[in-house]
Write a protein that holds these residues in place. Structure first.
Motif, PDB file in Angstrom:
ATOM      1  N   GLU A  91     148.513  43.091   0.958  1.00 53.83           N
ATOM      2  CA  GLU A  91     148.591  42.473   2.517  1.00 53.83           C
ATOM      3  C   GLU A  91     147.711  43.107   3.190  1.00 53.83           C
ATOM      4  N   MET A  92     147.312  44.981   3.065  1.00 53.31           N
ATOM      5  CA  MET A  92     146.524  45.345   3.545  1.00 53.31           C
ATOM      6  C   MET A  92     145.117  45.486   2.982  1.00 53.31           C
ATOM      7  N   MET A  93     144.613  44.796   1.486  1.00 50.40           N
ATOM      8  CA  MET A  93     143.267  45.147   0.843  1.00 50.40           C
ATOM      9  C   MET A  93     143.563  43.425   1.814  1.00 50.40           C
ATOM     10  N   LYS A  94     143.943  42.666   1.199  1.00 49.92           N
ATOM     11  CA  LYS A  94     143.437  41.225   2.280  1.00 49.92           C
ATOM     12  C   LYS A  94     143.047  40.777   3.285  1.00 49.92           C
ATOM     13  N   LEU A  95     143.925  41.463   3.881  1.00 44.09           N
ATOM     14  CA  LEU A  95     143.477  41.546   5.767  1.00 44.09           C
ATOM     15  C   LEU A  95     141.545  42.213   5.760  1.00 44.09           C
ATOM     16  N   TYR A  96     141.415  43.673   4.662  1.00 48.08           N
ATOM     17  CA  TYR A  96     140.226  44.158   4.997  1.00 48.08           C
ATOM     18  C   TYR A  96     139.735  43.320   4.442  1.00 48.08           C
ATOM     19  N   LYS A  97     139.696  42.582   3.452  1.00 45.57           N
ATOM     20  CA  LYS A  97     138.701  41.627   3.025  1.00 45.57           C
ATOM     21  C   LYS A  97     137.700  40.694   3.877  1.00 45.57           C
ATOM     22  N   GLU A  98     139.306  39.811   4.167  1.00 44.32           N
ATOM     23  CA  GLU A  98     139.280  38.536   5.236  1.00 44.32           C
ATOM     24  C   GLU A  98     138.067  39.271   6.925  1.00 44.32           C
TER      25      GLU A  98
END
Length: 427
Positions: A91-98
């Motif tokens: 979820e952290m990586m997804k947040l960084y990507k978004e």
């Protein structure tokens, strides 16, 4: 270290060329074989590299601010998946990507100057071993070997043997004292730089892994410099100490003029800005106007320090505008007319609230109007007729005398006028 430095041998020629150009300038002032000429050449190399890295430094600041903006979202992810570390990382990586942020962007200046650092190490190591490298020919090599910085040769290391140091024309004690002092200064400057960032320019209200990472780096980097510093030549120590001092000064400038929202540095900055704006009734600098504009745009999302700033302007009679400027508010534009009556900015009299009466004043008919005196009135009006004439006039008008025992006046405490009949009591 020699193996790593050899990987960046492709950049040794540009680095050596820059050093030689600066040496030709400083050599004419201090002498070509002096430590001042070669030492200042290395310092100038650092300054030139750091000037070229300013765009990366700006990108680092923006990335750090973006990471701090994401801290509330990161905390929610932490709390939601506190028992599932793998899902938390996803979820952290997804947040960084978004959001388009990169946690590694804060390391960009260090990564960008690493090739120059290792190239300089390779050049100085070749000077120590007596090998020509890049544009440094034999004559420049001999000149660099003679150069001493406070008694320590430019290419000497803390771990060098006594025989090797003597071959460079110095004593082992001088080399170790000078290198030890420079290593301590290098580690201390790195620790102070990171501590300044953590204590003044970070929003500590939200705890995130990013905060823990920065706190860890505050202790890890100085230890790394102390451990690896004993293997650095004096010239490399000069290079790294100079870049640490540059970073510290650059960061102090940013913290003082463009602090992170929610940090102690922002509280100090807005306090100074409030005093300046209240004194001059305007926002002078473009940078300050941009910050005021951002604060106004936040609306209800302002933090504690930003709300305090807006309230401070209101107390000074000023109001912040969406474009970052300030104007005088209506409360501050209150003036006084010639007779002392308060007026608004348009010149109309200011409405005054009536004075509240006390209980005794209400019972005795209120407060006397302004200008009213206690002198008896000279003219008689209809209400000033004698009381004895009133019953007679009433009787004549009604055509009958009042009944005996009936009172002509209402009893004390009884309401005048027709009374509502009492309801019959229930038996």
């Amino acid at each position: 270290m020699d193996t790593i430095a050899s990987l960046f041998s492709f950049i040794t020629t540009p680095v050596s060329w820059v050093i030689v150009q600066f040496h030709s300038v400083y050599g004419a002032l201090f002498g070509p074989d002096t430590g001042w000429a070669w030492g200042l050449s290395i310092v100038s190399l650092v300054i030139l590299i750091r000037i070229c890295l300013i765009p990366l430094f700006v990108k680092q600041i923006k990335s750090t601010r973006a990471m701090q903006t994401l801290q509330p979202e990161m905390k929610k992810i932490q709390e939601r998946y506190k028992n599932d570390k793998q899902r938390q990382s996803e979820e952290m990586m997804k947040l960084y990507k978004e959001t388009g942020t990169n946690p590694l962007s804060s390391c960009l200046p260090i990564l960008a100057q690493s090739p120059f650092f290792f190239a300089l190490y390779h050049v100085l190591n070749s000077i120590a071993t007596g090998d020509t490298i890049g544009v440094i020919n034999q004559s420049l090599l001999q000149s660099a070997q003679k150069a001493h910085i406070v008694g320590a040769p430019l290419a000497a290391k803390f771990t060098d043997s006594a025989s090797k140091v003597e071959a460079l024309g110095a004593s082992l004690t001088d080399v170790r004292v000078v290198t030890a002092i420079m290593i301590v200064l290098m580690s201390a400057s790195q620790f102070f730089t990171q501590r300044q960032l953590m204590t003044k320019n970070v929003d500590t209200t939200v705890k995130t892994p990013f905060m823990q990472q920065q706190k860890m780096l505050m202790y890890v980097f100085p230890v790394m410099f102390a451990v690896f510093g004993i293997n650095f030549p004096v010239g490399v120590l000069v290079y790294w100490l100079t870049t640490n001092v540059w970073t510290m000064g650059q960061q102090m400038y940013v913290i003082h003029n463009n602090p992170t929202p929610g940090s102690k540095a922002q509280a100090s900055y807005l306090d100074r800005l409030t005093k300046h704006v209240a004194q001059h009734d305007k926002v002078s600098k473009r940078r300050d106007r941009a910050i005021v504009k951002a604060i106004v745009a936040k609306g209800r999302d302002r933090n504690e320090f930003e709300r305090k700033f807006i309230n401070g302007l209101s107390k000074a009679g000023l109001a912040a505008q969406p474009d970052g400027t300030v104007i005088k508010s209506d409360a501050a534009a209150t003036a006084q007319a010639e007779d002392g009556t308060p007026t608004t900015a348009g010149g109309t009299p200011k409405r005054q609230q009536p004075k509240r009466q006390s209980k005794s004043q209400r019972q005795h008919g209120g407060v006397k109007a302004a200008g009213e005196t206690d002198e008896p009135k000279t003219s008689l009006t209809k209400s000033d007729e004698p009381e004895d004439a009133k019953p007679a006039a009433a009787a004549k008008k009604g055509g009958a005398k009042p009944a005996g025992g009936a009172r002509s006046k209402a009893q004390s405490g009884q309401r005048k006028g027709p009374q509502r009949p009492k309801s019959p009591s229930k038996k």
